[in-house]
Enzyme design. Structure first.
Site, PDB file in Angstrom:
ATOM      1  N   SER A  48       0.800  -1.228   0.000  1.00 27.54           N
ATOM      2  CA  SER A  48       0.000   0.000   0.000  1.00 27.54           C
ATOM      3  C   SER A  48       0.837   1.285   0.000  1.00 27.54           C
ATOM      4  O   SER A  48       0.499   2.226  -0.718  1.00 27.54           O
ATOM      5  CB  SER A  48      -0.972  -0.004   1.181  1.00 27.54           C
ATOM      6  OG  SER A  48      -1.908  -1.020   0.975  1.00 27.54           O
TER       7      SER A  48
ATOM      8  N   LYS B 297     -10.057  -5.440  10.601  1.00 29.64           N
ATOM      9  CA  LYS B 297     -11.119  -4.675   9.913  1.00 29.64           C
ATOM     10  C   LYS B 297     -12.392  -4.544  10.749  1.00 29.64           C
ATOM     11  O   LYS B 297     -13.100  -3.547  10.658  1.00 29.64           O
ATOM     12  CB  LYS B 297     -11.407  -5.279   8.542  1.00 29.64           C
ATOM     13  CG  LYS B 297     -10.243  -5.053   7.588  1.00 29.64           C
ATOM     14  CD  LYS B 297     -10.476  -5.644   6.217  1.00 29.64           C
ATOM     15  CE  LYS B 297      -9.207  -5.458   5.386  1.00 29.64           C
ATOM     16  NZ  LYS B 297      -9.294  -6.063   4.063  1.00 29.64           N
TER      17      LYS B 297
ATOM     18  N   GLY C   2      -4.430 -10.600  -6.749  1.00 31.55           N
ATOM     19  CA  GLY C   2      -5.198  -9.458  -6.267  1.00 31.55           C
ATOM     20  C   GLY C   2      -4.541  -8.102  -6.455  1.00 31.55           C
ATOM     21  O   GLY C   2      -4.964  -7.131  -5.831  1.00 31.55           O
TER      22      GLY C   2
HETATM   23  N1  NAP Z   1      -6.007  -7.514  -2.991  1.00 31.03           N
HETATM   24  C1  NAP Z   1      -6.565  -6.792  -2.034  1.00 31.03           C
HETATM   25  O1  NAP Z   1      -6.821  -5.603  -2.206  1.00 31.03           O
HETATM   26  C2  NAP Z   1      -6.942  -7.428  -0.731  1.00 31.03           C
HETATM   27  C3  NAP Z   1      -7.828  -6.775   0.123  1.00 31.03           C
HETATM   28  C4  NAP Z   1      -8.176  -7.409   1.319  1.00 31.03           C
HETATM   29  C5  NAP Z   1      -7.621  -8.633   1.653  1.00 31.03           C
HETATM   30  N2  NAP Z   1      -6.760  -9.231   0.796  1.00 31.03           N
HETATM   31  C6  NAP Z   1      -6.195 -10.560   1.114  1.00 31.03           C
HETATM   32  O2  NAP Z   1      -7.278 -11.413   1.461  1.00 31.03           O
HETATM   33  C7  NAP Z   1      -6.838 -12.431   2.366  1.00 31.03           C
HETATM   34  C8  NAP Z   1      -7.800 -12.570   3.542  1.00 31.03           C
HETATM   35  O3  NAP Z   1      -7.748 -11.405   4.351  1.00 31.03           O
HETATM   36  P1  NAP Z   1      -8.772 -11.221   5.580  1.00 31.03           P
HETATM   37  O4  NAP Z   1      -8.638  -9.821   6.011  1.00 31.03           O
HETATM   38  O5  NAP Z   1     -10.113 -11.754   5.235  1.00 31.03           O
HETATM   39  O6  NAP Z   1      -8.148 -12.200   6.681  1.00 31.03           O
HETATM   40  P2  NAP Z   1      -8.911 -12.804   7.973  1.00 31.03           P
HETATM   41  O7  NAP Z   1     -10.017 -11.913   8.392  1.00 31.03           O
HETATM   42  O8  NAP Z   1      -7.853 -13.145   8.949  1.00 31.03           O
HETATM   43  O9  NAP Z   1      -9.601 -14.170   7.434  1.00 31.03           O
HETATM   44  C9  NAP Z   1      -8.802 -15.240   7.035  1.00 31.03           C
HETATM   45  C10 NAP Z   1      -9.648 -16.296   6.313  1.00 31.03           C
HETATM   46  O10 NAP Z   1      -8.758 -17.242   5.733  1.00 31.03           O
HETATM   47  C11 NAP Z   1      -9.050 -18.558   6.231  1.00 31.03           C
HETATM   48  N3  NAP Z   1      -7.766 -19.279   6.293  1.00 31.03           N
HETATM   49  C12 NAP Z   1      -6.613 -18.875   6.875  1.00 31.03           C
HETATM   50  N4  NAP Z   1      -5.629 -19.777   6.665  1.00 31.03           N
HETATM   51  C13 NAP Z   1      -6.197 -20.776   5.918  1.00 31.03           C
HETATM   52  C14 NAP Z   1      -5.695 -21.990   5.374  1.00 31.03           C
HETATM   53  N5  NAP Z   1      -4.413 -22.370   5.528  1.00 31.03           N
HETATM   54  N6  NAP Z   1      -6.545 -22.782   4.655  1.00 31.03           N
HETATM   55  C15 NAP Z   1      -7.838 -22.406   4.471  1.00 31.03           C
HETATM   56  N7  NAP Z   1      -8.361 -21.252   4.975  1.00 31.03           N
HETATM   57  C16 NAP Z   1      -7.543 -20.455   5.693  1.00 31.03           C
HETATM   58  C17 NAP Z   1      -9.725 -18.327   7.565  1.00 31.03           C
HETATM   59  O11 NAP Z   1     -10.505 -19.470   7.862  1.00 31.03           O
HETATM   60  P3  NAP Z   1     -11.025 -19.790   9.367  1.00 31.03           P
HETATM   61  O12 NAP Z   1     -12.333 -19.084   9.492  1.00 31.03           O
HETATM   62  O13 NAP Z   1     -11.115 -21.258   9.371  1.00 31.03           O
HETATM   63  O14 NAP Z   1      -9.961 -19.252  10.309  1.00 31.03           O
HETATM   64  C18 NAP Z   1     -10.576 -17.087   7.232  1.00 31.03           C
HETATM   65  O15 NAP Z   1     -11.723 -17.447   6.500  1.00 31.03           O
HETATM   66  C19 NAP Z   1      -5.403 -12.044   2.755  1.00 31.03           C
HETATM   67  O16 NAP Z   1      -4.528 -12.825   1.962  1.00 31.03           O
HETATM   68  C20 NAP Z   1      -5.300 -10.575   2.350  1.00 31.03           C
HETATM   69  O17 NAP Z   1      -3.979 -10.211   2.018  1.00 31.03           O
HETATM   70  C21 NAP Z   1      -6.411  -8.658  -0.388  1.00 31.03           C
END
Ligand code: NAP
Length: 277
Positions: free
Chosen positions: A16, A65, A243
């Site tokens: 970012s 968030k 992404g």
């Molecule tokens: N490109 C962009 O602009 C952008 C924007 C936002 C986020 N992102 C990306 O999106 C991803 C998720 O972010 P978030 O904020 O949602 O994180 P978060 O709130 O911590 O949620 C993580 C999610 O991933 C699951 N998870 C974690 N490790 C896993 C594994 N080894 N196998 C299967 N599921 C797994 C978790 O499942 P459980 O419920 O079982 O724990 C939960 O559903 C990150 O990689 C982030 O960098 C990208």
């Protein structure tokens, strides 16, 4: 000079600051934008300190968030709908306004790369903050979404949050294979909104979800192909994307909230890819 920062844990990987530097240069705006690592349970203290000491706006990433949503005095409609925010702005009387630009940013990128149409049948992997932020704009666009997640209870909680909205359902990750075989469902697009790629892992899901007409999108971005996208290609996906486009589009909507002017994201994406990937 206005001060901005992104708060998260982990935060080292965040691109970012680079993106906002490119926006500011493109639009001749003087600003400072830094990364701030936040120990778990210290979110409120650290963000409040930043705003008390001249911070003007912030981006919030994994896993804060929902904490960010909770400290807002006012929310945009996108913030209210998603229940989590990735953008904060100080407004009059030091009140905090929260917005969620993840969903609109993702939708814009998916449209630009032709991965989505109004009736797309989407399989959404993950039920965390990012998943919560992207559901409403995609449904509003006309898509159908099936959520599946490692922890089933978390996907059910997500469904509850959107309980008055049609075209969303939930499946247990271990049932996907059966459902595809029995009901002959073919998803048009898979979105990996899990954080598995950060650790070099892939969600534990049947490869039967992949077919030769499917688009696969990983919200995560890295300079090399993500493990999930590699797996999709290996099993015969039509097209893949990470992404980075979403990252730039969602950042542009944050920038717009802060400065009232929209960067040219097509030029920034080109510049980013040339210089930083
Ligand atoms: N490109 C962009 O602009 C952008 C924007 C936002 C986020 N992102 C990306 O999106 C991803 C998720 O972010 P978030 O904020 O949602 O994180 P978060 O709130 O911590 O949620 C993580 C999610 O991933 C699951 N998870 C974690 N490790 C896993 C594994 N080894 N196998 C299967 N599921 C797994 C978790 O499942 P459980 O419920 O079982 O724990 C939960 O559903 C990150 O990689 C982030 O960098 C990208």
């Amino acid at each position: 000079m206005k001060m901005f920062a992104i708060f998260g844990n982990p935060i080292k990987h965040s691109k970012s600051p680079i993106i906002h530097k490119l926006f500011a240069k493109q639009l001749n705006i003087l600003q400072q934008y830094k990364k701030i690592y936040v120990p778990i349970n210290k979110f409120n203290n650290i963000v409040n300190y930043f705003f008390k000491h001249g911070g003007f706006g912030a981006n919030i990433t994994i896993p804060f968030k929902k904490d960010a949503y909770d400290i807002c005095d006012f929310l945009t409609e996108r913030g209210i709908k998603s229940g989590v925010v990735n953008t904060l702005k100080i407004i009059e009387n030091n009140k905090i306004l929260g917005d969620n630009t993840d969903g609109i940013g993702l939708l814009k990128d998916l449209q630009k790369i032709n991965f989505i149409h109004k009736n797309s049948n989407i399989l959404l992997l993950g039920a965390g903050g990012a998943a919560k932020g992207i559901i409403y704009p995609l449904i509003n666009f006309g898509c159908k979404i099936t959520i599946t997640n490692r922890t089933y209870k978390n996907s059910c909680n997500l469904l509850k949050h959107f309980n008055n909205i049609k075209h969303i359902d939930v499946l247990k990750i271990e049932d996907i294979n059966n459902i595809i075989n029995k009901k002959k469902i073919n998803y048009d697009l898979i979105i990996n909104a899990t954080s598995s790629s950060i650790k070099g892992e892939i969600p534990n899901i049947s490869s039967n979800i992949i077919h030769s007409n499917i688009f696969c999108y990983d919200l995560f971005y890295d300079s090399s192909i993500t493990p999930f996208l590699k797996w999709c290609l290996h099993h015969g996906a039509k097209k893949i994307s990470d992404g980075i486009g979403m990252l730039i589009e969602q950042a542009a909507y944050s920038f717009f909230l802060w400065h009232g002017i929209m960067p040219n994201t097509t030029l920034i994406l080109k510049e980013f890819k040339k210089k930083y990937s």
